[in-house]
Design a protein around this motif. Structure first.
Motif, PDB file in Angstrom:
ATOM      1  N   GLN A  19       0.832  -1.204   0.000  1.00 28.62           N
ATOM      2  CA  GLN A  19       0.000   0.000   0.000  1.00 28.62           C
ATOM      3  C   GLN A  19       0.867   1.254   0.000  1.00 28.62           C
ATOM      4  O   GLN A  19       0.593   2.206  -0.723  1.00 28.62           O
ATOM      5  CB  GLN A  19      -0.917   0.012   1.225  1.00 28.62           C
ATOM      6  CG  GLN A  19      -2.078  -0.930   1.129  1.00 28.62           C
ATOM      7  CD  GLN A  19      -3.220  -0.329   0.363  1.00 28.62           C
ATOM      8  OE1 GLN A  19      -3.782   0.684   0.743  1.00 28.62           O
ATOM      9  NE2 GLN A  19      -3.572  -0.961  -0.730  1.00 28.62           N
ATOM     10  N   THR A  22       2.805   1.595  -3.495  1.00 27.25           N
ATOM     11  CA  THR A  22       1.923   2.049  -4.570  1.00 27.25           C
ATOM     12  C   THR A  22       1.506   3.503  -4.360  1.00 27.25           C
ATOM     13  O   THR A  22       1.387   4.264  -5.324  1.00 27.25           O
ATOM     14  CB  THR A  22       0.685   1.153  -4.708  1.00 27.25           C
ATOM     15  OG1 THR A  22      -0.003   1.077  -3.455  1.00 27.25           O
ATOM     16  CG2 THR A  22       1.067  -0.245  -5.176  1.00 27.25           C
ATOM     17  N   ALA A  23       1.314   3.911  -3.122  1.00 29.11           N
ATOM     18  CA  ALA A  23       0.970   5.308  -2.846  1.00 29.11           C
ATOM     19  C   ALA A  23       2.122   6.237  -3.225  1.00 29.11           C
ATOM     20  O   ALA A  23       1.898   7.317  -3.799  1.00 29.11           O
ATOM     21  CB  ALA A  23       0.605   5.486  -1.377  1.00 29.11           C
ATOM     22  N   MET A  26       2.256   6.551  -7.026  1.00 29.94           N
ATOM     23  CA  MET A  26       1.197   7.446  -7.511  1.00 29.94           C
ATOM     24  C   MET A  26       1.521   8.909  -7.198  1.00 29.94           C
ATOM     25  O   MET A  26       1.259   9.793  -8.016  1.00 29.94           O
ATOM     26  CB  MET A  26      -0.152   7.041  -6.924  1.00 29.94           C
ATOM     27  CG  MET A  26      -0.658   5.724  -7.476  1.00 29.94           C
ATOM     28  SD  MET A  26      -2.307   5.273  -6.926  1.00 29.94           S
ATOM     29  CE  MET A  26      -2.034   4.874  -5.214  1.00 29.94           C
ATOM     30  N   THR A  30       2.164  11.884  -9.964  1.00 30.65           N
ATOM     31  CA  THR A  30       1.386  13.116  -9.941  1.00 30.65           C
ATOM     32  C   THR A  30       2.290  14.332 -10.079  1.00 30.65           C
ATOM     33  O   THR A  30       1.984  15.270 -10.828  1.00 30.65           O
ATOM     34  CB  THR A  30       0.559  13.200  -8.643  1.00 30.65           C
ATOM     35  OG1 THR A  30      -0.290  12.052  -8.566  1.00 30.65           O
ATOM     36  CG2 THR A  30      -0.277  14.458  -8.591  1.00 30.65           C
ATOM     37  N   THR A  61       2.563   6.503 -16.980  1.00 33.36           N
ATOM     38  CA  THR A  61       1.114   6.518 -16.795  1.00 33.36           C
ATOM     39  C   THR A  61       0.592   5.103 -16.581  1.00 33.36           C
ATOM     40  O   THR A  61      -0.270   4.871 -15.724  1.00 33.36           O
ATOM     41  CB  THR A  61       0.426   7.177 -17.994  1.00 33.36           C
ATOM     42  OG1 THR A  61       0.946   8.494 -18.158  1.00 33.36           O
ATOM     43  CG2 THR A  61      -1.078   7.253 -17.796  1.00 33.36           C
ATOM     44  N   PHE A  64       1.449   4.082 -13.172  1.00 37.33           N
ATOM     45  CA  PHE A  64       0.520   4.737 -12.249  1.00 37.33           C
ATOM     46  C   PHE A  64      -0.782   3.946 -12.152  1.00 37.33           C
ATOM     47  O   PHE A  64      -1.277   3.673 -11.058  1.00 37.33           O
ATOM     48  CB  PHE A  64       0.227   6.168 -12.713  1.00 37.33           C
ATOM     49  CG  PHE A  64      -0.921   6.811 -11.997  1.00 37.33           C
ATOM     50  CD1 PHE A  64      -0.744   7.382 -10.754  1.00 37.33           C
ATOM     51  CD2 PHE A  64      -2.191   6.832 -12.551  1.00 37.33           C
ATOM     52  CE1 PHE A  64      -1.812   7.975 -10.070  1.00 37.33           C
ATOM     53  CE2 PHE A  64      -3.256   7.413 -11.895  1.00 37.33           C
ATOM     54  CZ  PHE A  64      -3.064   7.993 -10.651  1.00 37.33           C
ATOM     55  N   PHE A  65      -1.344   3.577 -13.305  1.00 36.59           N
ATOM     56  CA  PHE A  65      -2.609   2.840 -13.289  1.00 36.59           C
ATOM     57  C   PHE A  65      -2.459   1.462 -12.648  1.00 36.59           C
ATOM     58  O   PHE A  65      -3.335   1.016 -11.907  1.00 36.59           O
ATOM     59  CB  PHE A  65      -3.203   2.730 -14.694  1.00 36.59           C
ATOM     60  CG  PHE A  65      -3.943   3.961 -15.114  1.00 36.59           C
ATOM     61  CD1 PHE A  65      -5.085   4.364 -14.456  1.00 36.59           C
ATOM     62  CD2 PHE A  65      -3.489   4.730 -16.165  1.00 36.59           C
ATOM     63  CE1 PHE A  65      -5.765   5.504 -14.824  1.00 36.59           C
ATOM     64  CE2 PHE A  65      -4.160   5.876 -16.555  1.00 36.59           C
ATOM     65  CZ  PHE A  65      -5.308   6.260 -15.881  1.00 36.59           C
ATOM     66  N   SER A  67      -0.318   0.673 -10.332  1.00 36.26           N
ATOM     67  CA  SER A  67      -0.204   0.942  -8.897  1.00 36.26           C
ATOM     68  C   SER A  67      -1.567   1.265  -8.303  1.00 36.26           C
ATOM     69  O   SER A  67      -1.913   0.792  -7.213  1.00 36.26           O
ATOM     70  CB  SER A  67       0.756   2.105  -8.648  1.00 36.26           C
ATOM     71  OG  SER A  67       2.044   1.770  -9.044  1.00 36.26           O
ATOM     72  N   LEU A  68      -2.350   2.060  -9.025  1.00 37.24           N
ATOM     73  CA  LEU A  68      -3.691   2.413  -8.562  1.00 37.24           C
ATOM     74  C   LEU A  68      -4.563   1.177  -8.420  1.00 37.24           C
ATOM     75  O   LEU A  68      -5.240   0.989  -7.402  1.00 37.24           O
ATOM     76  CB  LEU A  68      -4.332   3.407  -9.530  1.00 37.24           C
ATOM     77  CG  LEU A  68      -5.777   3.806  -9.247  1.00 37.24           C
ATOM     78  CD1 LEU A  68      -5.853   4.631  -7.969  1.00 37.24           C
ATOM     79  CD2 LEU A  68      -6.346   4.574 -10.421  1.00 37.24           C
ATOM     80  N   HIS A  71      -3.303  -1.016  -5.531  1.00 39.80           N
ATOM     81  CA  HIS A  71      -3.643  -0.318  -4.287  1.00 39.80           C
ATOM     82  C   HIS A  71      -5.133  -0.529  -3.972  1.00 39.80           C
ATOM     83  O   HIS A  71      -5.503  -0.844  -2.834  1.00 39.80           O
ATOM     84  CB  HIS A  71      -3.323   1.172  -4.457  1.00 39.80           C
ATOM     85  CG  HIS A  71      -3.384   1.971  -3.211  1.00 39.80           C
ATOM     86  ND1 HIS A  71      -2.293   2.163  -2.395  1.00 39.80           N
ATOM     87  CD2 HIS A  71      -4.408   2.655  -2.637  1.00 39.80           C
ATOM     88  CE1 HIS A  71      -2.637   2.932  -1.372  1.00 39.80           C
ATOM     89  NE2 HIS A  71      -3.922   3.235  -1.497  1.00 39.80           N
ATOM     90  N   ALA A  72      -5.958  -0.355  -4.991  1.00 43.40           N
ATOM     91  CA  ALA A  72      -7.402  -0.546  -4.810  1.00 43.40           C
ATOM     92  C   ALA A  72      -7.723  -2.000  -4.464  1.00 43.40           C
ATOM     93  O   ALA A  72      -8.569  -2.266  -3.606  1.00 43.40           O
ATOM     94  CB  ALA A  72      -8.148  -0.131  -6.071  1.00 43.40           C
TER      95      ALA A  72
END
Length: 115
Positions: A19, A22-23, A26, A30, A61, A64-65, A67-68, A71-72
């Motif tokens: 967690q 991945t945060a 992200m 950003t 990108t 990022f996705f 990782s998102l 994470h989710a």
């Protein structure tokens, strides 16, 4: 001797660390996106497309996705394991969320490499 019954997620350090990693990924993305957009963006579609025309931004990108979505997955999985007690319902919800996240990953890849 009574053996304790362990229920819930209880994945511990591995999931906590995933967690956090991945945060961080992200958050870094950003900042990178903000710098890229602010340095070369004039409000037109061509400049927006230009930001993502390079392989680095597409890969960043996509990372990022991924990782998102991971994470989710960890968050939703732990919530389901902690609060949805019937095994059948929990398995169904896990399956639906996993399939949706895999589908979203494929969709993100298609969008990024279609440009």
């Amino acid at each position: 001797m009574v053996k304790p019954i362990i229920v819930g997620a209880h994945y511990g350090f591995r999931d906590w660390l995933a967690q956090r990693i991945t945060a961080v990924v992200m958050a870094i993305y950003t900042v990178v996106l903000a710098v890229a957009v602010l340095s070369s963006f004039d409000g037109s579609y061509e400049s927006w497309r230009g930001v993502f025309s390079g392989g680095f931004m597409r890969f960043a990108t996509f990372l990022f996705f991924m990782s998102l979505f991971f994470h989710a997955w960890i968050g939703v999985r732990d919530i389901f394991m902690d609060y949805i007690k019937p095994t059948g319902i929990r398995l169904t919800l896990h399956s639906v969320v996993a399939l949706l996240l895999i589908g979203y990953a494929g969709w993100a890849a298609q969008i990024l490499w279609r440009l």
